[in-house]
Design a protein around this motif. Structure first.
Motif, PDB file in Angstrom:
ATOM      1  N   GLY A 180       4.006   0.441  -1.688  1.00 25.32           N
ATOM      2  CA  GLY A 180       5.108   1.129  -2.446  1.00 25.32           C
ATOM      3  C   GLY A 180       4.938   1.455  -3.938  1.00 25.32           C
ATOM      4  N   GLY A 181       3.517   1.909  -4.189  1.00 25.87           N
ATOM      5  CA  GLY A 181       3.245   2.525  -5.415  1.00 25.87           C
ATOM      6  C   GLY A 181       3.747   4.091  -5.324  1.00 25.87           C
ATOM      7  N   PRO A 182       3.208   4.839  -6.574  1.00 20.63           N
ATOM      8  CA  PRO A 182       3.524   5.929  -6.396  1.00 20.63           C
ATOM      9  C   PRO A 182       3.352   6.762  -5.119  1.00 20.63           C
ATOM     10  N   ALA A 183       2.271   6.605  -4.519  1.00 23.78           N
ATOM     11  CA  ALA A 183       1.901   7.276  -3.291  1.00 23.78           C
ATOM     12  C   ALA A 183       2.966   7.029  -2.073  1.00 23.78           C
ATOM     13  N   GLY A 184       3.154   5.736  -1.839  1.00 27.63           N
ATOM     14  CA  GLY A 184       4.105   5.331  -0.779  1.00 27.63           C
ATOM     15  C   GLY A 184       5.489   5.778  -1.183  1.00 27.63           C
ATOM     16  N   ALA A 185       6.013   5.516  -2.453  1.00 17.42           N
ATOM     17  CA  ALA A 185       7.316   5.912  -2.740  1.00 17.42           C
ATOM     18  C   ALA A 185       7.577   7.579  -2.494  1.00 17.42           C
ATOM     19  N   GLN A 196       0.301  -0.453  -9.242  1.00 24.84           N
ATOM     20  CA  GLN A 196      -0.595  -0.647 -10.291  1.00 24.84           C
ATOM     21  C   GLN A 196       0.553  -0.224 -11.653  1.00 24.84           C
ATOM     22  N   VAL A 197       1.319   0.798 -11.253  1.00 22.88           N
ATOM     23  CA  VAL A 197       2.302   1.229 -12.409  1.00 22.88           C
ATOM     24  C   VAL A 197       3.088   0.036 -13.089  1.00 22.88           C
ATOM     25  N   MET A 198       3.390  -1.070 -12.333  1.00 22.24           N
ATOM     26  CA  MET A 198       4.052  -2.190 -13.062  1.00 22.24           C
ATOM     27  C   MET A 198       3.177  -3.024 -14.236  1.00 22.24           C
ATOM     28  N   ASP A 199       1.717  -2.583 -14.083  1.00 25.21           N
ATOM     29  CA  ASP A 199       0.868  -3.481 -14.874  1.00 25.21           C
ATOM     30  C   ASP A 199       0.534  -2.477 -16.253  1.00 25.21           C
ATOM     31  N   THR A 200       1.262  -1.386 -16.369  1.00 23.83           N
ATOM     32  CA  THR A 200       0.827  -0.288 -17.298  1.00 23.83           C
ATOM     33  C   THR A 200       1.684  -0.332 -18.505  1.00 23.83           C
ATOM     34  N   GLU A 201       1.359  -0.225 -19.637  1.00 26.62           N
ATOM     35  CA  GLU A 201       2.300  -0.191 -20.863  1.00 26.62           C
ATOM     36  C   GLU A 201       2.819   1.285 -21.097  1.00 26.62           C
ATOM     37  N   LEU A 249      -0.964   5.125   5.031  1.00 24.46           N
ATOM     38  CA  LEU A 249      -1.340   3.983   4.030  1.00 24.46           C
ATOM     39  C   LEU A 249      -1.437   4.260   2.962  1.00 24.46           C
ATOM     40  N   ALA A 250      -0.944   3.618   2.080  1.00 23.72           N
ATOM     41  CA  ALA A 250      -0.759   3.611   0.607  1.00 23.72           C
ATOM     42  C   ALA A 250      -1.035   2.402  -0.055  1.00 23.72           C
ATOM     43  N   THR A 251      -1.974   1.541   0.078  1.00 21.26           N
ATOM     44  CA  THR A 251      -2.183   0.313  -0.630  1.00 21.26           C
ATOM     45  C   THR A 251      -2.929   0.128  -1.740  1.00 21.26           C
ATOM     46  N   GLY A 252      -3.332   1.468  -2.269  1.00 21.72           N
ATOM     47  CA  GLY A 252      -3.803   1.513  -3.602  1.00 21.72           C
ATOM     48  C   GLY A 252      -5.132   0.971  -3.902  1.00 21.72           C
ATOM     49  N   ALA A 253      -5.195   0.588  -5.122  1.00 23.79           N
ATOM     50  CA  ALA A 253      -6.601  -0.353  -5.502  1.00 23.79           C
ATOM     51  C   ALA A 253      -6.358  -0.968  -6.717  1.00 23.79           C
ATOM     52  N   ARG A 296      -4.738  -7.752 -22.007  1.00 27.96           N
ATOM     53  CA  ARG A 296      -4.624  -6.599 -21.235  1.00 27.96           C
ATOM     54  C   ARG A 296      -3.426  -5.723 -21.923  1.00 27.96           C
ATOM     55  N   ASN A 297      -3.784  -4.605 -21.923  1.00 26.16           N
ATOM     56  CA  ASN A 297      -2.916  -3.496 -22.610  1.00 26.16           C
ATOM     57  C   ASN A 297      -2.708  -3.800 -24.181  1.00 26.16           C
ATOM     58  N   LYS A 298      -3.247  -4.548 -24.747  1.00 24.70           N
ATOM     59  CA  LYS A 298      -3.292  -4.809 -26.170  1.00 24.70           C
ATOM     60  C   LYS A 298      -4.583  -4.538 -26.785  1.00 24.70           C
TER      61      LYS A 298
HETATM   62  P1  FAD Z   1      -0.693   1.508  -6.252  1.00 24.63           P
HETATM   63  O1  FAD Z   1       0.097   1.927  -7.560  1.00 24.63           O
HETATM   64  O2  FAD Z   1      -2.005   0.380  -6.471  1.00 24.63           O
HETATM   65  O3  FAD Z   1       0.199   0.847  -5.148  1.00 24.63           O
HETATM   66  C1  FAD Z   1      -0.298   0.225  -4.115  1.00 24.63           C
HETATM   67  C2  FAD Z   1       1.222  -0.555  -3.266  1.00 24.63           C
HETATM   68  O4  FAD Z   1       0.468  -0.994  -2.090  1.00 24.63           O
HETATM   69  C3  FAD Z   1       1.677  -1.655  -3.972  1.00 24.63           C
HETATM   70  O5  FAD Z   1       3.173  -1.537  -3.559  1.00 24.63           O
HETATM   71  C4  FAD Z   1       1.017  -2.854  -3.487  1.00 24.63           C
HETATM   72  O6  FAD Z   1       2.019  -4.104  -3.643  1.00 24.63           O
HETATM   73  C5  FAD Z   1       0.927  -2.612  -1.887  1.00 24.63           C
HETATM   74  N1  FAD Z   1       0.074  -3.005  -1.102  1.00 24.63           N
HETATM   75  C6  FAD Z   1      -1.303  -3.315  -1.343  1.00 24.63           C
HETATM   76  N2  FAD Z   1      -1.979  -3.843  -0.283  1.00 24.63           N
HETATM   77  C7  FAD Z   1      -1.016  -4.277   0.510  1.00 24.63           C
HETATM   78  C8  FAD Z   1      -0.803  -4.724   1.747  1.00 24.63           C
HETATM   79  N3  FAD Z   1      -1.936  -5.349   2.261  1.00 24.63           N
HETATM   80  N4  FAD Z   1       0.590  -4.945   2.388  1.00 24.63           N
HETATM   81  C9  FAD Z   1       1.609  -4.317   1.776  1.00 24.63           C
HETATM   82  N5  FAD Z   1       1.536  -3.881   0.818  1.00 24.63           N
HETATM   83  C10 FAD Z   1       0.439  -3.715   0.015  1.00 24.63           C
HETATM   84  N6  FAD Z   1      -2.421   6.673 -13.979  1.00 24.63           N
HETATM   85  C11 FAD Z   1      -1.892   7.414 -14.835  1.00 24.63           C
HETATM   86  O7  FAD Z   1      -1.637   8.582 -14.229  1.00 24.63           O
HETATM   87  N7  FAD Z   1      -1.418   7.443 -15.871  1.00 24.63           N
HETATM   88  C12 FAD Z   1      -1.413   6.056 -16.773  1.00 24.63           C
HETATM   89  O8  FAD Z   1      -1.310   6.114 -17.990  1.00 24.63           O
HETATM   90  C13 FAD Z   1      -2.130   5.174 -15.855  1.00 24.63           C
HETATM   91  N8  FAD Z   1      -2.178   3.994 -16.422  1.00 24.63           N
HETATM   92  C14 FAD Z   1      -2.824   2.930 -15.890  1.00 24.63           C
HETATM   93  C15 FAD Z   1      -3.089   1.522 -16.526  1.00 24.63           C
HETATM   94  C16 FAD Z   1      -3.305   0.567 -15.719  1.00 24.63           C
HETATM   95  C17 FAD Z   1      -3.594  -0.794 -16.295  1.00 24.63           C
HETATM   96  C18 FAD Z   1      -3.879   0.618 -14.317  1.00 24.63           C
HETATM   97  C19 FAD Z   1      -4.350  -0.539 -13.478  1.00 24.63           C
HETATM   98  C20 FAD Z   1      -3.904   2.033 -13.712  1.00 24.63           C
HETATM   99  C21 FAD Z   1      -3.161   2.990 -14.549  1.00 24.63           C
HETATM  100  N9  FAD Z   1      -3.086   4.196 -13.967  1.00 24.63           N
HETATM  101  C22 FAD Z   1      -2.489   5.494 -14.642  1.00 24.63           C
HETATM  102  C23 FAD Z   1      -3.400   4.714 -12.527  1.00 24.63           C
HETATM  103  C24 FAD Z   1      -2.165   4.476 -11.571  1.00 24.63           C
HETATM  104  O9  FAD Z   1      -1.643   3.276 -11.766  1.00 24.63           O
HETATM  105  C25 FAD Z   1      -2.816   4.574 -10.288  1.00 24.63           C
HETATM  106  O10 FAD Z   1      -3.510   5.766  -9.789  1.00 24.63           O
HETATM  107  C26 FAD Z   1      -1.475   4.621  -9.114  1.00 24.63           C
HETATM  108  O11 FAD Z   1      -0.473   3.622  -9.298  1.00 24.63           O
HETATM  109  C27 FAD Z   1      -2.027   4.781  -7.729  1.00 24.63           C
HETATM  110  O12 FAD Z   1      -1.018   4.812  -6.766  1.00 24.63           O
HETATM  111  P2  FAD Z   1      -1.023   4.199  -5.192  1.00 24.63           P
HETATM  112  O13 FAD Z   1       0.454   4.545  -4.930  1.00 24.63           O
HETATM  113  O14 FAD Z   1      -2.061   4.994  -4.781  1.00 24.63           O
HETATM  114  O15 FAD Z   1      -1.298   2.771  -5.450  1.00 24.63           O
END
Ligand code: FAD
Length: 309
Positions: free
Chosen positions: A9-14, A37-42, A109-113, A127-129
Protein backbone atom coordinates in the motif's frame (compact mmCIF):
# COMPACT_ATOMS: atom_id res chain seq x y z
CA UNK A 1 -11.74 -14.06 -5.64
CA UNK A 2 -10.46 -10.68 -6.75
CA UNK A 3 -9.81 -9.74 -10.36
CA UNK A 4 -6.76 -7.86 -9.08
CA UNK A 5 -5.15 -8.58 -5.72
CA UNK A 6 -2.55 -5.97 -4.80
CA UNK A 7 0.07 -6.64 -2.14
CA UNK A 8 1.51 -3.37 -0.81
CA UNK A 9 0.00 0.00 0.00
CA UNK A 10 2.81 2.40 -0.85
CA UNK A 11 2.74 4.72 -3.87
CA UNK A 12 2.92 1.77 -6.31
CA UNK A 13 0.13 -0.26 -4.67
CA UNK A 14 -2.12 2.79 -4.22
CA UNK A 15 -1.72 3.79 -7.84
CA UNK A 16 -2.40 0.23 -9.04
CA UNK A 17 -5.57 0.14 -6.89
CA UNK A 18 -6.96 3.39 -8.34
CA UNK A 19 -6.24 2.29 -11.91
CA UNK A 20 -7.69 -1.20 -11.40
CA UNK A 21 -10.84 0.06 -9.67
CA UNK A 22 -11.41 2.62 -12.43
CA UNK A 23 -11.52 -0.28 -14.89
CA UNK A 24 -14.39 -1.74 -12.88
CA UNK A 25 -12.23 -4.63 -11.68
CA UNK A 26 -12.88 -6.29 -8.35
CA UNK A 27 -9.83 -5.05 -6.46
CA UNK A 28 -8.30 -6.02 -3.12
CA UNK A 29 -5.27 -4.43 -1.46
CA UNK A 30 -3.28 -5.94 1.40
CA UNK A 31 -0.74 -3.74 3.17
CA UNK A 32 1.19 -4.04 6.34
CA UNK A 33 1.28 -0.25 6.56
CA UNK A 34 -0.57 2.04 4.16
CA UNK A 35 1.74 4.70 2.68
CA UNK A 36 4.89 2.56 2.84
CA UNK A 37 8.24 4.34 2.95
CA UNK A 38 6.49 7.64 2.33
CA UNK A 39 5.41 7.57 5.98
CA UNK A 40 9.09 7.75 7.03
CA UNK A 41 9.80 10.80 4.91
CA UNK A 42 9.90 14.39 6.06
CA UNK A 43 9.99 16.91 3.22
CA UNK A 44 9.02 15.80 -0.28
CA UNK A 45 9.76 18.35 -3.01
CA UNK A 46 9.96 16.17 -6.11
CA UNK A 47 6.43 14.81 -6.39
CA UNK A 48 5.74 16.70 -9.58
CA UNK A 49 2.91 19.29 -9.41
CA UNK A 50 3.07 19.35 -5.60
CA UNK A 51 5.81 21.87 -4.78
CA UNK A 52 6.18 20.74 -1.21
CA UNK A 53 4.58 18.13 1.02
CA UNK A 54 5.58 15.71 3.74
CA UNK A 55 5.32 11.95 4.10
CA UNK A 56 2.31 11.63 6.41
CA UNK A 57 0.37 14.16 4.27
CA UNK A 58 1.14 12.34 1.03
CA UNK A 59 0.46 8.95 2.67
CA UNK A 60 -2.96 10.16 3.84
CA UNK A 61 -3.71 11.56 0.37
CA UNK A 62 -2.80 8.24 -1.26
CA UNK A 63 -5.12 6.38 1.11
CA UNK A 64 -7.97 8.88 0.66
CA UNK A 65 -7.68 8.55 -3.11
CA UNK A 66 -7.87 4.75 -2.98
CA UNK A 67 -10.82 4.93 -0.56
CA UNK A 68 -12.77 6.97 -3.17
CA UNK A 69 -13.17 3.68 -4.99
CA UNK A 70 -14.64 0.33 -4.18
CA UNK A 71 -11.39 -1.33 -3.12
CA UNK A 72 -11.24 -3.93 -0.32
CA UNK A 73 -8.40 -2.60 1.84
CA UNK A 74 -6.85 -5.00 4.33
CA UNK A 75 -4.16 -3.30 6.45
CA UNK A 76 -1.89 -4.49 9.26
CA UNK A 77 -1.52 -7.81 7.48
CA UNK A 78 1.61 -9.33 6.00
CA UNK A 79 1.66 -11.62 3.00
CA UNK A 80 3.89 -14.62 3.58
CA UNK A 81 3.62 -16.79 0.50
CA UNK A 82 2.54 -16.60 -3.15
CA UNK A 83 1.01 -19.64 -4.81
CA UNK A 84 1.05 -19.00 -8.56
CA UNK A 85 -1.81 -20.45 -10.63
CA UNK A 86 -1.08 -23.84 -12.11
CA UNK A 87 -2.00 -22.54 -15.60
CA UNK A 88 -2.72 -19.18 -17.29
CA UNK A 89 -6.23 -17.99 -16.41
CA UNK A 90 -6.17 -19.84 -13.08
CA UNK A 91 -6.36 -18.29 -9.65
CA UNK A 92 -3.25 -17.19 -7.77
CA UNK A 93 -3.24 -17.55 -3.99
CA UNK A 94 -1.58 -15.32 -1.42
CA UNK A 95 -1.24 -16.60 2.13
CA UNK A 96 -1.21 -14.03 4.92
CA UNK A 97 0.59 -14.41 8.21
CA UNK A 98 -2.83 -14.43 9.89
CA UNK A 99 -3.49 -17.77 8.16
CA UNK A 100 -6.00 -16.42 5.63
CA UNK A 101 -5.52 -17.16 1.93
CA UNK A 102 -6.70 -14.61 -0.64
CA UNK A 103 -7.17 -15.35 -4.33
CA UNK A 104 -6.84 -13.23 -7.43
CA UNK A 105 -7.04 -13.82 -11.17
CA UNK A 106 -4.18 -11.38 -11.27
CA UNK A 107 -1.80 -10.28 -8.53
CA UNK A 108 0.19 -7.05 -8.38
CA UNK A 109 3.23 -7.18 -6.10
CA UNK A 110 4.16 -3.76 -4.71
CA UNK A 111 5.91 -4.54 -1.43
CA UNK A 112 8.63 -1.91 -1.84
CA UNK A 113 12.04 -1.93 -0.24
CA UNK A 114 13.94 -0.62 2.75
CA UNK A 115 17.35 0.98 3.17
CA UNK A 116 19.86 -1.01 5.12
CA UNK A 117 20.78 0.89 8.28
CA UNK A 118 24.25 1.28 9.80
CA UNK A 119 22.89 0.29 13.20
CA UNK A 120 25.02 2.81 15.08
CA UNK A 121 24.04 5.13 17.95
CA UNK A 122 22.46 8.36 16.69
CA UNK A 123 21.19 6.90 13.41
CA UNK A 124 17.57 6.45 14.50
CA UNK A 125 17.55 9.52 16.73
CA UNK A 126 18.62 11.81 13.89
CA UNK A 127 16.74 10.17 11.00
CA UNK A 128 15.39 13.03 8.85
CA UNK A 129 17.35 15.43 11.10
CA UNK A 130 20.62 14.96 9.28
CA UNK A 131 20.55 11.21 8.65
CA UNK A 132 19.27 10.56 5.13
CA UNK A 133 19.05 7.61 2.78
CA UNK A 134 18.04 9.11 -0.56
CA UNK A 135 20.38 11.62 -2.26
CA UNK A 136 17.90 12.37 -5.09
CA UNK A 137 15.32 13.24 -2.44
CA UNK A 138 17.26 14.99 0.28
CA UNK A 139 20.46 16.22 -1.41
CA UNK A 140 19.11 19.74 -2.07
CA UNK A 141 18.30 20.18 1.65
CA UNK A 142 22.08 20.18 2.30
CA UNK A 143 23.05 22.89 -0.19
CA UNK A 144 26.29 24.54 0.96
CA UNK A 145 26.65 22.20 3.97
CA UNK A 146 29.11 19.42 4.84
CA UNK A 147 27.94 15.83 4.52
CA UNK A 148 29.27 12.30 4.72
CA UNK A 149 28.31 9.32 2.62
CA UNK A 150 28.64 5.95 4.34
CA UNK A 151 29.23 3.23 1.74
CA UNK A 152 31.77 2.80 -1.05
CA UNK A 153 29.77 0.69 -3.50
CA UNK A 154 28.18 2.06 -6.66
CA UNK A 155 25.31 3.74 -4.83
CA UNK A 156 27.62 5.36 -2.26
CA UNK A 157 30.03 6.67 -4.87
CA UNK A 158 27.18 7.85 -7.14
CA UNK A 159 25.66 9.62 -4.14
CA UNK A 160 28.98 11.30 -3.30
CA UNK A 161 29.40 12.52 -6.91
CA UNK A 162 25.80 13.77 -6.97
CA UNK A 163 26.10 15.52 -3.59
CA UNK A 164 29.48 17.08 -4.41
CA UNK A 165 27.67 19.25 -6.96
CA UNK A 166 25.26 20.58 -4.34
CA UNK A 167 26.94 20.62 -0.93
CA UNK A 168 30.15 22.32 0.30
CA UNK A 169 32.07 19.14 1.09
CA UNK A 170 31.57 15.37 1.00
CA UNK A 171 33.45 12.82 3.09
CA UNK A 172 32.97 9.30 1.79
CA UNK A 173 33.58 6.53 4.30
CA UNK A 174 34.22 2.99 3.18
CA UNK A 175 34.52 0.26 5.77
CA UNK A 176 36.85 -1.95 3.71
CA UNK A 177 40.28 -1.17 2.29
CA UNK A 178 39.07 -0.12 -1.16
CA UNK A 179 35.99 1.23 -2.92
CA UNK A 180 33.75 -1.34 -4.58
CA UNK A 181 32.22 1.02 -7.15
CA UNK A 182 32.90 0.76 -10.90
CA UNK A 183 36.23 2.21 -11.98
CA UNK A 184 34.67 5.05 -14.03
CA UNK A 185 32.75 6.19 -10.97
CA UNK A 186 35.85 6.04 -8.79
CA UNK A 187 37.84 8.07 -11.36
CA UNK A 188 35.09 10.67 -11.42
CA UNK A 189 34.95 10.75 -7.61
CA UNK A 190 38.70 11.23 -7.20
CA UNK A 191 38.64 14.09 -9.74
CA UNK A 192 36.33 16.18 -7.54
CA UNK A 193 37.97 18.89 -5.44
CA UNK A 194 35.47 18.91 -2.58
CA UNK A 195 35.45 15.17 -1.78
CA UNK A 196 37.56 13.33 0.80
CA UNK A 197 37.62 9.53 0.53
CA UNK A 198 38.38 7.56 3.69
CA UNK A 199 38.91 3.81 3.45
CA UNK A 200 39.09 1.41 6.38
CA UNK A 201 36.77 3.88 8.07
CA UNK A 202 34.03 2.26 10.09
CA UNK A 203 31.29 4.67 11.13
CA UNK A 204 30.62 4.00 14.81
CA UNK A 205 28.43 6.90 15.94
CA UNK A 206 26.39 9.79 14.58
CA UNK A 207 26.45 12.82 16.85
CA UNK A 208 24.06 15.72 17.25
CA UNK A 209 22.97 18.58 19.46
CA UNK A 210 19.58 17.10 20.26
CA UNK A 211 18.00 18.75 17.17
CA UNK A 212 20.34 18.09 14.26
CA UNK A 213 23.39 16.10 13.28
CA UNK A 214 26.68 17.83 14.08
CA UNK A 215 29.20 15.13 13.23
CA UNK A 216 30.21 11.52 13.15
CA UNK A 217 32.87 9.29 14.64
CA UNK A 218 34.63 6.53 12.75
CA UNK A 219 37.20 3.96 13.70
CA UNK A 220 40.16 4.21 11.32
CA UNK A 221 42.58 1.58 10.08
CA UNK A 222 44.90 2.70 12.91
CA UNK A 223 42.31 1.45 15.41
CA UNK A 224 41.72 4.95 16.76
CA UNK A 225 38.48 6.94 16.81
CA UNK A 226 38.31 10.02 14.58
CA UNK A 227 35.71 12.77 14.49
CA UNK A 228 34.33 14.69 11.48
CA UNK A 229 32.20 17.83 11.88
CA UNK A 230 29.29 17.87 9.44
CA UNK A 231 25.57 18.50 9.04
CA UNK A 232 24.40 15.42 7.17
CA UNK A 233 25.08 11.70 6.78
CA UNK A 234 23.79 9.77 3.76
CA UNK A 235 23.68 6.05 4.43
CA UNK A 236 24.23 4.13 1.18
CA UNK A 237 24.89 0.54 2.15
CA UNK A 238 22.07 -1.07 0.26
CA UNK A 239 18.39 -0.90 -0.66
CA UNK A 240 16.78 -4.23 0.18
CA UNK A 241 13.59 -5.26 -1.65
CA UNK A 242 10.83 -6.68 0.59
CA UNK A 243 10.64 -9.87 -1.42
CA UNK A 244 12.02 -12.61 0.83
CA UNK A 245 8.53 -14.14 0.94
CA UNK A 246 8.51 -14.55 -2.86
CA UNK A 247 11.63 -16.70 -3.18
CA UNK A 248 10.97 -19.70 -5.39
CA UNK A 249 7.57 -18.41 -6.58
CA UNK A 250 8.86 -16.19 -9.39
CA UNK A 251 12.04 -14.82 -10.89
CA UNK A 252 14.07 -12.51 -8.63
CA UNK A 253 17.52 -11.04 -9.28
CA UNK A 254 20.46 -11.94 -7.03
CA UNK A 255 19.61 -8.77 -5.09
CA UNK A 256 16.01 -9.94 -4.60
CA UNK A 257 14.40 -7.52 -7.04
CA UNK A 258 11.34 -8.89 -8.88
CA UNK A 259 12.25 -9.14 -12.56
CA UNK A 260 9.66 -7.21 -14.61
CA UNK A 261 9.34 -6.25 -18.27
CA UNK A 262 8.19 -2.87 -19.61
CA UNK A 263 4.57 -3.83 -18.78
CA UNK A 264 5.32 -4.79 -15.18
CA UNK A 265 4.86 -8.48 -16.07
CA UNK A 266 6.82 -10.96 -13.93
CA UNK A 267 7.98 -14.46 -14.87
CA UNK A 268 4.53 -15.78 -13.85
CA UNK A 269 1.65 -15.04 -16.28
CA UNK A 270 -0.99 -12.96 -14.50
CA UNK A 271 1.38 -11.78 -11.77
CA UNK A 272 2.61 -8.21 -12.17
CA UNK A 273 4.83 -6.02 -10.02
CA UNK A 274 5.62 -2.35 -9.54
CA UNK A 275 7.74 0.07 -7.57
CA UNK A 276 10.86 -0.32 -5.43
CA UNK A 277 10.48 -4.12 -5.17
CA UNK A 278 11.19 -4.51 -8.89
CA UNK A 279 14.06 -4.20 -11.35
CA UNK A 280 12.68 -0.85 -12.55
CA UNK A 281 15.56 1.62 -12.14
CA UNK A 282 15.52 4.68 -9.86
CA UNK A 283 13.50 4.17 -6.71
CA UNK A 284 11.29 7.25 -6.44
CA UNK A 285 7.67 8.06 -5.63
CA UNK A 286 6.75 9.29 -9.13
CA UNK A 287 8.34 6.21 -10.65
CA UNK A 288 6.54 3.84 -8.25
CA UNK A 289 3.25 5.57 -9.02
CA UNK A 290 3.88 5.24 -12.75
CA UNK A 291 4.79 1.58 -12.28
CA UNK A 292 1.59 0.90 -10.35
CA UNK A 293 -0.48 2.36 -13.17
CA UNK A 294 1.43 0.30 -15.75
CA UNK A 295 0.94 -2.92 -13.75
CA UNK A 296 -2.80 -2.32 -13.31
CA UNK A 297 -3.33 -1.59 -17.00
CA UNK A 298 -1.29 -4.68 -17.90
CA UNK A 299 -3.42 -6.75 -15.49
CA UNK A 300 -6.54 -5.41 -17.24
CA UNK A 301 -5.11 -6.37 -20.64
CA UNK A 302 -4.37 -9.85 -19.31
CA UNK A 303 -7.90 -10.25 -17.88
CA UNK A 304 -9.61 -9.34 -21.16
CA UNK A 305 -7.37 -11.68 -23.17
CA UNK A 306 -6.90 -14.76 -21.02
CA UNK A 307 -10.08 -16.71 -20.31
CA UNK A 308 -10.66 -17.76 -16.69
CA UNK A 309 -9.93 -21.45 -16.13
P1 FAD B 1 6.94 1.26 -0.43
O1 FAD B 1 6.72 2.70 -0.25
O2 FAD B 1 8.13 0.64 0.22
O3 FAD B 1 5.62 0.51 0.06
C1 FAD B 1 5.59 -0.88 0.24
C2 FAD B 1 4.25 -1.32 0.78
O4 FAD B 1 4.21 -2.73 0.87
C3 FAD B 1 3.92 -0.83 2.19
O5 FAD B 1 2.53 -0.60 2.28
C4 FAD B 1 4.33 -2.00 3.06
O6 FAD B 1 3.67 -2.01 4.33
C5 FAD B 1 3.86 -3.13 2.19
N1 FAD B 1 4.48 -4.44 2.43
C6 FAD B 1 5.79 -4.80 2.38
N2 FAD B 1 5.93 -6.11 2.58
C7 FAD B 1 4.68 -6.61 2.74
C8 FAD B 1 4.16 -7.92 2.97
N3 FAD B 1 4.92 -9.01 3.05
N4 FAD B 1 2.81 -8.04 3.10
C9 FAD B 1 2.00 -6.97 3.01
N5 FAD B 1 2.42 -5.72 2.79
C10 FAD B 1 3.75 -5.55 2.66
N6 FAD B 1 11.06 9.30 -3.07
C11 FAD B 1 10.79 10.46 -3.72
O7 FAD B 1 10.35 10.43 -4.86
N7 FAD B 1 10.95 11.67 -3.08
C12 FAD B 1 11.40 11.78 -1.80
O8 FAD B 1 11.56 12.88 -1.27
C13 FAD B 1 11.71 10.56 -1.10
N8 FAD B 1 12.21 10.60 0.15
C14 FAD B 1 12.46 9.42 0.80
C15 FAD B 1 12.90 9.48 2.11
C16 FAD B 1 13.11 8.32 2.84
C17 FAD B 1 13.56 8.42 4.27
C18 FAD B 1 12.88 7.06 2.21
C19 FAD B 1 13.06 5.78 3.00
C20 FAD B 1 12.46 7.00 0.90
C21 FAD B 1 12.25 8.17 0.17
N9 FAD B 1 11.83 8.15 -1.16
C22 FAD B 1 11.52 9.32 -1.80
C23 FAD B 1 11.64 6.87 -1.90
C24 FAD B 1 10.16 6.52 -1.97
O9 FAD B 1 9.59 6.58 -0.67
C25 FAD B 1 9.99 5.13 -2.58
O10 FAD B 1 10.57 5.11 -3.87
C26 FAD B 1 8.50 4.75 -2.73
O11 FAD B 1 7.84 4.83 -1.48
C27 FAD B 1 8.37 3.34 -3.29
O12 FAD B 1 7.03 2.99 -3.33
P2 FAD B 1 6.54 1.48 -3.33
O13 FAD B 1 5.06 1.55 -3.34
O14 FAD B 1 7.23 0.73 -4.38
O15 FAD B 1 7.08 0.86 -1.96
Amino acid sequence: PFDVLIIGGGPAGASAAVYAARKGLRTGLVAERFGGQVMDTEGIENFISVKETDGPKLGAALEAHVRQYDVDIITSQRAKELFPAARPGGLHGVALESGAILHGRTVILATGAHWRHLGVPGEEEYRNKGVAYCPHCDGPFYKGKRVAVAGGGNSGVEAAIDLAGIVAHVTLLQRGSHLKADKVLQDKLYSLPNVTVLTEALTTRIEGNGKNVTGLTYRGGDGADHHVDLEGVFVQIGLLPNTGWLKGALKLTDFGEIVVDSHGATSVPGVFAAGDATTTPYKQIVIAIGGGATAALAAFDYLIRVPAT
